[in-house]
Design an enzyme around this catalytic site. Structure first.
Site, PDB file in Angstrom:
ATOM      1  N   VAL A  89      40.186  69.078  -7.621  1.00  0.00           N
ATOM      2  CA  VAL A  89      41.427  68.653  -8.006  1.00  0.00           C
ATOM      3  C   VAL A  89      42.649  69.729  -7.566  1.00  0.00           C
ATOM      4  O   VAL A  89      42.137  70.972  -7.763  1.00  0.00           O
ATOM      5  CB  VAL A  89      41.618  68.287  -9.274  1.00  0.00           C
ATOM      6  CG1 VAL A  89      43.009  68.033  -9.833  1.00  0.00           C
ATOM      7  CG2 VAL A  89      40.977  67.340  -9.832  1.00  0.00           C
ATOM      8  N   ALA A 148      43.983  74.880  -8.483  1.00  0.00           N
ATOM      9  CA  ALA A 148      42.905  73.840  -7.930  1.00  0.00           C
ATOM     10  C   ALA A 148      41.815  74.035  -8.877  1.00  0.00           C
ATOM     11  O   ALA A 148      41.660  75.246  -9.828  1.00  0.00           O
ATOM     12  CB  ALA A 148      42.760  73.923  -6.495  1.00  0.00           C
ATOM     13  N   LYS A 149      40.820  73.272  -9.122  1.00  0.00           N
ATOM     14  CA  LYS A 149      39.665  73.330  -9.928  1.00  0.00           C
ATOM     15  C   LYS A 149      38.703  72.226  -9.344  1.00  0.00           C
ATOM     16  O   LYS A 149      39.090  71.339  -8.989  1.00  0.00           O
ATOM     17  CB  LYS A 149      39.860  72.978 -11.300  1.00  0.00           C
ATOM     18  CG  LYS A 149      38.794  73.515 -12.103  1.00  0.00           C
ATOM     19  CD  LYS A 149      39.240  75.001 -12.404  1.00  0.00           C
ATOM     20  CE  LYS A 149      38.024  75.892 -13.299  1.00  0.00           C
ATOM     21  NZ  LYS A 149      38.897  76.903 -14.047  1.00  0.00           N
ATOM     22  N   GLY A 150      37.505  72.575  -9.278  1.00  0.00           N
ATOM     23  CA  GLY A 150      36.354  71.608  -9.046  1.00  0.00           C
ATOM     24  C   GLY A 150      35.465  71.630 -10.160  1.00  0.00           C
ATOM     25  O   GLY A 150      35.171  72.323 -11.163  1.00  0.00           O
TER      26      GLY A 150
END
Ligand code: GLU
Length: 420
Positions: free
Chosen positions: A63, A108-110
């Site tokens: 994201v 962001a992050k995953g």
């Protein structure tokens, strides 16, 4: 916007908090409505060949919450409870963490919904390489740069770098941070989140005319963040009286020898199996009568239900979102200082930024240089948050988020809305 798309408790807390702080800080209403949702979200299926030759499919996400101030930046989490909602909340926190720390980065992050402790090394590598392939068009050194988070480490980052590099045909160090030193990682990155948390705590003690000597500390979580925070606090003369992992907590009123505990933990992988203290529960750890409490595991562990049990005078948010907004309010009224996650655990992404700069320039710094610069960034951010909280009579979490939102707002208004 579809209100149900990101539905989940942590995301709702995060958005409600943005709303609350945004209104208090007079953030432009158009900017505020945009900041409540991610810019983009990618959901991927990750098929993995398991050791028994079967194929299992895992759900993965990346994201990007905001790319206003620079490329996306934020970790990748492997945990069985990962959802789109959680990753979206964490991506949003990254936007404000990076902004508060004045880094030229977006947020962001995953994550992948998988229990990494149940995977063999080969399975973990297969999963990582396929997940990377699925998010490949989304990431890149100028686009979005992942890093370690819960359940991932330097080895995971090495596989991501290799998979990305294979696809473009040359080594791309800048696509990832938290890499092993040998392939372009930065000295000091591994312990950076823990060290940043301790720098932040030192500053908080300083403004209270105190220091680390003999302070009693309880730490929830003994992963990368918790164990390094314990080590750096121990080196500064504090007494770490309790630590925990998923299996439970251990308590010793005389304080643990942290270097020895870290060595033993590498072998047992479970604190309660090391015979050095009394076994207690994670809930008991949170309620211990200590000077400082560092929740360094997962979000939502201090809520309105247990906030009144907390006896520590200072809480350092080593994890992302361990104190819920409701709990924060109660703690503030009780006179507890909560050092907010976007400040207190920012050391990781600060040194990630340094790593990215070093990778892009192919020019590497020594560890003292890294740590000196880290201290400078954390101290500066601490001072601005502390001053604002004092001047306006607000808690540090609200102050930190206000400052962070203001910077993103400024950037968004300067860049403008396209097309008009
Ligand atoms: N996962 C870490 C965090 O939550 C580090 C992110 C990064 O270095 O990009 O801040």
């Amino acid at each position: 916007m579809d209100q149900t798309l990101y539905q989940g408790e942590f995301f709702e807390h995060t958005t409600a908090y943005l709303d609350y702080v945004g209104k208090k800080a007079n953030i432009d209403v158009n900017v505020l409505s945009r900041l409540k949702y991610p810019k983009r979200a990618l959901c991927v299926s990750v098929p993995v060949r398991m050791d028994d030759a079967t194929v299992k499919v895992f759900q993965g996400f990346r994201v990007q919450h905001s790319l206003t101030l620079g490329p996306g930046k934020g970790g990748i989490r492997y945990h069985q409870d990962v959802t789109l909602s959680e990753v979206a909340a964490l991506a949003s926190l990254m936007t404000f963490k990076n902004s508060l720390l004045n880094l030229p980065l977006g947020g962001a992050k995953g994550g992948v919904a998988v229990d990494p402790t149940k995977l063999s090394r080969t399975e973990k590598q297969n999963l990582t390489r396929r997940y990377t392939t699925e998010i490949l068009p989304f990431i890149g050194p100028q686009q979005d740069i992942p890093a370690p988070d819960v359940g991932t480490d330097a080895q995971t980052m090495a596989w991501i770098m290799d998979t990305y590099s294979q696809s473009v045909g040359h080594a791309v160090q800048g696509v990832i941070t938290g890499k092993p030193i040998e392939i372009g990682g930065s000295l000091g990155r591994e312990g950076a989140t823990g060290l940043g948390a301790i720098f932040c705590l030192e500053e908080a003690l300083k403004v209270k005319n105190s220091d680390m000597k003999n302070k009693t500390i309880a730490i929830q979580g003994f992963g990368n963040v918790g164990s390094h925070a314990a080590l750096y606090a121990h080196q500064r003369g504090a007494k770490i009286v309790a630590v925990s992992d998923v299996d439970g907590a251990i308590f010793n009123p005389n304080g643990f020898n942290i270097p020895e505990l870290m060595t033993a933990y590498k072998q047992t992988k479970s604190l309660t199996k090391i015979n050095v203290g009394e076994n207690i529960t994670n809930q008991q750890l949170l309620a211990l009568d200590v000077d400082v409490l560092i929740p360094a595991a997962l979000d939502g562990v201090i809520t309105s239900k247990n906030a009144n049990d907390i006896k520590a005078k200072i809480i350092v948010e080593g994890a992302n979102g361990p104190v819920t907004p409701d709990a924060n309010k109660i703690l503030h009224e009780k006179g507890v200082t909560v050092l907010p996650d976007i400040l207190a655990n920012g050391g990781g992404v600060v040194v990630s930024y340094f790593e990215w700069v070093q990778s892009m320039a192919s020019f590497f710094w020594d560890e003292d240089e890294v740590n000196k610069r880290l201290r400078f960034v954390i101290t500066k951010a601490f001072k601005s948050v502390w001053e604002m909280s004092q001047k306006e009579g607000i808690d540090m979490k609200v102050a930190a988020m206000s400052l962070a939102m203001k910077r993103v707002e400024k950037g968004m208004l300067l860049r403008g809305l396209y097309p008009r």
